[in-house]
Design a protein around this motif. Sequence first.
Motif, short mmCIF file in Angstrom:
data_model
loop_
_atom_site.label_atom_id
_atom_site.label_comp_id
_atom_site.label_asym_id
_atom_site.label_seq_id
_atom_site.Cartn_x
_atom_site.Cartn_y
_atom_site.Cartn_z
N HIS A 1 45.33 10.09 14.35
CA HIS A 1 45.29 11.55 14.44
C HIS A 1 45.42 12.00 15.90
CE1 HIS A 1 42.69 11.00 10.68
NE2 HIS A 1 43.67 11.77 10.24
N LEU B 1 46.02 2.58 10.96
CA LEU B 1 44.77 3.34 10.98
C LEU B 1 44.75 4.31 9.81
CD1 LEU B 1 44.45 4.06 14.78
CD2 LEU B 1 43.15 2.46 13.42
N HIS C 1 40.77 9.50 13.72
CA HIS C 1 40.92 8.20 14.37
C HIS C 1 42.06 8.30 15.38
CE1 HIS C 1 44.31 7.85 11.67
NE2 HIS C 1 43.52 7.90 10.60
N PHE D 1 53.33 15.53 11.70
CA PHE D 1 52.76 14.71 10.62
C PHE D 1 53.01 13.24 10.93
CE2 PHE D 1 53.69 18.83 8.86
CZ PHE D 1 52.62 19.10 8.02
N GLY D 2 52.24 12.35 10.29
CA GLY D 2 52.40 10.92 10.52
C GLY D 2 53.39 10.30 9.54
N LEU E 1 48.84 12.00 17.22
CA LEU E 1 49.58 13.19 16.76
C LEU E 1 49.25 14.39 17.66
CD1 LEU E 1 50.16 11.50 14.18
CD2 LEU E 1 49.54 13.48 12.83
N PRO F 1 47.97 19.22 10.97
CA PRO F 1 47.05 19.31 9.83
C PRO F 1 46.38 17.96 9.55
CG PRO F 1 49.29 20.05 9.24
CD PRO F 1 49.37 19.28 10.54
N ASP G 1 52.22 8.32 6.16
CA ASP G 1 52.28 8.95 4.83
C ASP G 1 53.73 9.39 4.62
OD1 ASP G 1 49.25 9.20 4.03
OD2 ASP G 1 49.42 9.66 6.16
N THR H 1 53.70 5.44 13.04
CA THR H 1 52.40 4.96 12.57
C THR H 1 51.63 4.26 13.69
OG1 THR H 1 53.31 4.68 10.37
CG2 THR H 1 51.29 3.44 10.86
N VAL H 2 50.39 4.64 13.85
CA VAL H 2 49.53 4.00 14.85
C VAL H 2 48.73 2.90 14.15
CG1 VAL H 2 47.65 4.36 16.50
CG2 VAL H 2 49.39 6.14 16.16
N MET I 1 42.73 15.91 7.43
CA MET I 1 41.55 16.02 6.57
C MET I 1 40.30 15.55 7.33
SD MET I 1 42.76 15.41 2.70
CE MET I 1 42.79 13.63 2.69
P1 AMP Z 1 44.92 12.69 6.94
O1 AMP Z 1 43.73 13.17 7.71
O2 AMP Z 1 44.78 11.31 6.41
O3 AMP Z 1 45.40 13.69 5.93
O4 AMP Z 1 46.10 12.58 8.00
C1 AMP Z 1 46.45 13.67 8.79
C2 AMP Z 1 47.77 13.37 9.47
O5 AMP Z 1 47.62 12.20 10.28
C3 AMP Z 1 48.90 13.08 8.48
O6 AMP Z 1 50.09 13.66 8.96
C4 AMP Z 1 48.97 11.58 8.49
O7 AMP Z 1 50.24 11.07 8.16
C5 AMP Z 1 48.64 11.28 9.93
N1 AMP Z 1 48.15 9.90 10.08
C6 AMP Z 1 47.16 9.29 9.39
N2 AMP Z 1 47.03 8.01 9.78
C7 AMP Z 1 47.99 7.79 10.72
C8 AMP Z 1 48.39 6.66 11.50
N3 AMP Z 1 47.78 5.48 11.39
N4 AMP Z 1 49.41 6.82 12.35
C9 AMP Z 1 50.04 8.01 12.48
N5 AMP Z 1 49.72 9.11 11.78
C10 AMP Z 1 48.71 9.01 10.91
#
Ligand code: AMP
Length: 281
Positions: free
Chosen positions: A37, A184, A34, A146-147, A40, A28, A150, A175-176, A30
């Motif tokens: 994502h 990121l 980058h 999920f990352g 993941l 999932p 968060d 975390t990347v 938003m």
């Molecule tokens: P978001 O689009 O910000 O809601 O993030 C979507 C998914 O990507 C979430 O599970 C985030 O935790 C994960 N995510 C966002 N940034 C990073 C990152 N730098 N490294 C790893 N996962 C990430």
Amino acid sequence: MQIIERIHEMRSWSETQRCQGRRLVLVPTMGFLHEGHLSLVCDARKRGDQVVVSIFVNPAQFAPQEDFAAYPRDFERDRQLLQKERVDVLFHPSVDEIYPEGYQTQIKVERLSVPLCGVVRPGHFRGVATVVAKLLNIVRPHVAVFGRKDYQQLQVIRRLVADLNYDIEIVGHPTVREADGLALSSRNVYLNAEGRKAALCLSRSLGLAESLARQGEKRGKAIVDAVQAEIGKEPLAKMEYVILCDPETLQEVDRIDQDAVLALAVSIGKARLIDNTVIKP
Ligand code: AMP
């Protein structure tokens, strides 16, 4: 790659795949994708046969004064990136599809939603939990990725999945970061050149905490103070919280006798940035 916008189509695709014995993995997001994502998505690929990525900017997790309208969006670019990653389905529902007229159900993960980001963003994790519960019911994956960036969100989702008996494996992906350490985030686009430099104080201060712990520092307060002092040196950084907490309950800890998570939130201009690391005894 198939693009699906309607819930009934997503469900019937999923049902067909499940009947054929395929293992489905959901990522999932938003959108405004980058490398974090995409990492993941790579992880998801290894964990199943079919990868679904959802893009949905969820209004329910933004407070009225927050950046829902301004949140960066670029669907065409996202589509191309996911196509290159050989994603099977891009699920891209509208707000009305997810929250139709008359919608009134919310999911609240009580205690985990309260500390850290929950203090300044009350209601945020209720919005997150609600939309994730819905996405899991719509896509019906075997695994969701999920990352760990968060971190609180990941714990809220793990709790939700356990408490509501979803038969889904939740994966927390590391975390990347950029080469210089910045985690990121789609919100990094809010940083100008000066802010981008200032934002390094997050990863730098986490590194400092790790090295103090490696040198044998066990006192939570000493570590938190050092991190706050490091962030305090950066004039553009507005500290929201620096907390050392239990990795599961997110309750504050004052000694590092087991693994603890050091989590922080810092605003730089309009960008509210979060980061965290696991501190080992
Ligand atoms: P978001 O689009 O910000 O809601 O993030 C979507 C998914 O990507 C979430 O599970 C985030 O935790 C994960 N995510 C966002 N940034 C990073 C990152 N730098 N490294 C790893 N996962 C990430």
